[in-house]
Motif scaffolding. Structure first.
Motif, PDB file in Angstrom:
ATOM      1  N   ALA A  80      97.346  24.499  55.769  1.00  0.00           N
ATOM      2  CA  ALA A  80      96.481  25.229  54.832  1.00  0.00           C
ATOM      3  C   ALA A  80      95.751  26.353  55.563  1.00  0.00           C
ATOM      4  CB  ALA A  80      95.496  24.260  54.167  1.00  0.00           C
ATOM      5  N   ILE A  83      98.071  29.289  56.366  1.00  0.00           N
ATOM      6  CA  ILE A  83      98.378  30.121  55.187  1.00  0.00           C
ATOM      7  C   ILE A  83      97.162  30.970  54.830  1.00  0.00           C
ATOM      8  CG2 ILE A  83      98.974  30.089  52.733  1.00  0.00           C
ATOM      9  CD1 ILE A  83     100.547  27.473  53.289  1.00  0.00           C
ATOM     10  N   ALA A  84      95.970  30.368  54.912  1.00  0.00           N
ATOM     11  CA  ALA A  84      94.749  31.101  54.567  1.00  0.00           C
ATOM     12  C   ALA A  84      94.546  32.316  55.475  1.00  0.00           C
ATOM     13  CB  ALA A  84      93.542  30.166  54.643  1.00  0.00           C
ATOM     14  N   THR A  85      94.841  32.139  56.748  1.00  0.00           N
ATOM     15  CA  THR A  85      94.628  33.254  57.679  1.00  0.00           C
ATOM     16  C   THR A  85      95.787  34.245  57.676  1.00  0.00           C
ATOM     17  OG1 THR A  85      95.654  32.019  59.480  1.00  0.00           O
ATOM     18  CG2 THR A  85      93.250  31.831  59.266  1.00  0.00           C
ATOM     19  N   GLY A  86      96.890  33.901  57.016  1.00  0.00           N
ATOM     20  CA  GLY A  86      98.042  34.788  56.993  1.00  0.00           C
ATOM     21  C   GLY A  86      98.990  34.558  58.169  1.00  0.00           C
ATOM     22  N   LEU A  90     105.383  33.139  53.151  1.00  0.00           N
ATOM     23  CA  LEU A  90     106.690  32.759  52.599  1.00  0.00           C
ATOM     24  C   LEU A  90     107.839  33.249  53.483  1.00  0.00           C
ATOM     25  CD1 LEU A  90     106.038  33.272  48.785  1.00  0.00           C
ATOM     26  CD2 LEU A  90     106.450  31.101  49.976  1.00  0.00           C
TER      27      LEU A  90
END
Lengths: 124, 332
Positions: A80, A83-86, A90
């Motif tokens: 998580a 994904i939050a930090t980039g 995808l």
């Protein structure tokens, strides 16, 4: 080691009793609440049947994806955060497949009749 | 309890409804601890009037941060009704002397709100093919209500809504990689403030629409009304959670986006921006997922410790599969 019957067998027995003997006797709001309650028992039965396998697969997949070791909760937090930090998106190899796999595993327990889930199962 | 509220209602009704002789059949319909909905009959020599009381009982005056407030809801319903938008007629706004709390009384509109019946029963077969277009026409009407007449409402933008969802989600302290992906997508695709700012209903979907064999009869529940991007309402009504199994008909399981957009543009002439609508559909899908988690939280924290609330918590995974279908569709 605990004795038999198993939790699943006990819950199934309770659900069967409520469905066969109590449901026909009640109506209105109480009948609605009983239906929801039976859905909850069915969900618990699915979780008891499926959770240990799907958690094991998810933990192993997360370890590979992240290159980390830890509990399932720790690994999910790490994913998580990435994904939050980039740091992960995808385009990250394996990420989309992992999210699909874990989400389908949740739906198998939560709402196996959800139309979007059934549609996705047809793709397999 | 019912006797008490009937006595209170009777006293209230006599004060504004000349000729009313009494109140009967008061029945609590739904709502949580902070807001109640009651159905009742006003006895009148010219014929009984079916009525609905929507109120926050005394002691529950403070609305949650997102709610427009019942006084604002009453104003919006009156404006909508006067503008020809299907809407119940507001009969009375509660006053302190009524001792019924804060809220209003409206005329009851007969019809159906249960999605599975609307989507499947024969009664609605003739109306169904027309509803997606009609929903577009109604939204155009709502977005056309003149801003100077509106009550005080929150002004929201995509950025402020993303921030609110992120804050709520993080407050649950439960990792959800798919929600993170959606939050990230929303930030990356934020279309910026809308050039056109209008009234946004905020919860325009099945459950808040009374439908009869003739079509939509009333739009209810203006609790989440605010000022913002009109495309938000068009995106929200397309969220998969409101299709109730009819997943190939994006507009509430009733019809196509094209029908919704055509109804909208024909009624007002303003162009629909499909990209913005898609953005708000993603936002709405995540929003419903976060709301499901919020209901689980309320179950766990105690105020509404019911099995229904608990089970809604297990519906947040439905929005995760919907988000993946929107953001990371698999090959066919």
């Amino acid at each position: 080691m605990q004795d038999e019957p198993t939790p699943s067998e006990l819950i199934q027995a309770v659900a069967d009793f409520l469905r066969a003997e109590i449901a026909p006797q009640i109506s209105g709001h109480a009948a609605f609440k009983l239906r929801v309650s039976l859905n909850a028992l069915d969900l618990v039965l699915r979780q008891l049947a499926l959770e240990s396998d799907s958690d094991a697969v998810e933990t192993a997949d997360l370890s590979t994806l992240l290159g980390l070791h830890g509990s399932l909760a720790e690994l999910n937090r790490a994913l998580a955060d990435r994904i939050a930090t980039g740091e992960a998106d995808l385009q990250t190899p394996g990420l989309a497949d992992h999210l699909w796999k874990t989400t389908l595993a949740k739906l198998a327990v939560d709402q196996p009749n959800y139309a979007a889930y059934k549609r996705e199962l047809e793709r397999k | 309890m019912a006797a008490t509220i009937e006595q209170q209602l009777e006293r209230c009704v006599r004060s504004w409804c000349p000729g009313a002789t009494g109140v009967s059949d008061a029945a609590r319909l739904s709502g949580g601890a902070s807001q109640e909905t009651w159905s009742f009959e006003i006895a009148h020599p010219d014929g009984n009037i079916g009525a609905i009381l929507r109120r926050a009982p005394s002691g529950y005056g403070a609305a949650p941060s997102r709610a427009a407030g019942l006084a604002a809801e009453a104003v919006l319903m009156r404006l909508a009704h006067d503008a020809g938008i299907p809407s119940p007629r507001v009969l009375h706004v509660l006053e302190p002397g009524d001792e019924l709390g804060i809220g209003f009384i409206m005329q009851r509109v007969e019809g159906e709100t249960i999605p599975r019946k609307i989507l499947r029963d024969e009664t609605f077969a003739a109306a169904r093919p027309k509803l997606a277009r009609q929903l577009g026409e109604i939204l155009a009407g709502i977005h056309g209500l003149p801003l100077p007449q509106l009550p005080e409402l929150r002004r929201m933008t995509a950025a402020s809504e993303i921030a609110e969802l992120a804050r709520d989600y993080r407050g649950f302290n439960w990792p959800r990689p798919v929600f993170e992906l959606a939050l990230r997508w929303l930030s990356d695709h934020d279309p910026g403030p809308s050039a056109r700012v209008t009234l946004v209903h905020g919860d325009f979907r099945h459950g808040n629409l009374i439908i009869g064999p003739d079509g939509v009869r009333a739009v209810l529940d203006w609790e989440l009304a605010h000022l913002g991007d009109p495309m938000e309402d068009l995106g929200w009504v397309c969220v998969n959670s409101w299709r109730f199994g009819e997943i190939d008909k994006p507009v509430g399981g009733l019809g196509t986006r094209e029908e919704l957009f055509a109804g909208y543009e024909s009624a007002r002439g303003d162009r629909v921006d499909p990209e913005r609508v898609k953005f708000w559909e993603v936002m709405g899908t995540l929003r419903w997922g976060v709301m499901c988690c919020g209901m689980m939280q309320r179950f766990r924290d105690g105020p509404e410790h019911s099995v229904e609330r608990a089970m809604i918590g297990r519906r947040s995974s439905e929005t995760e599969i919907d988000l993946l279908r929107l953001l990371a569709p698999r090959g066919t």
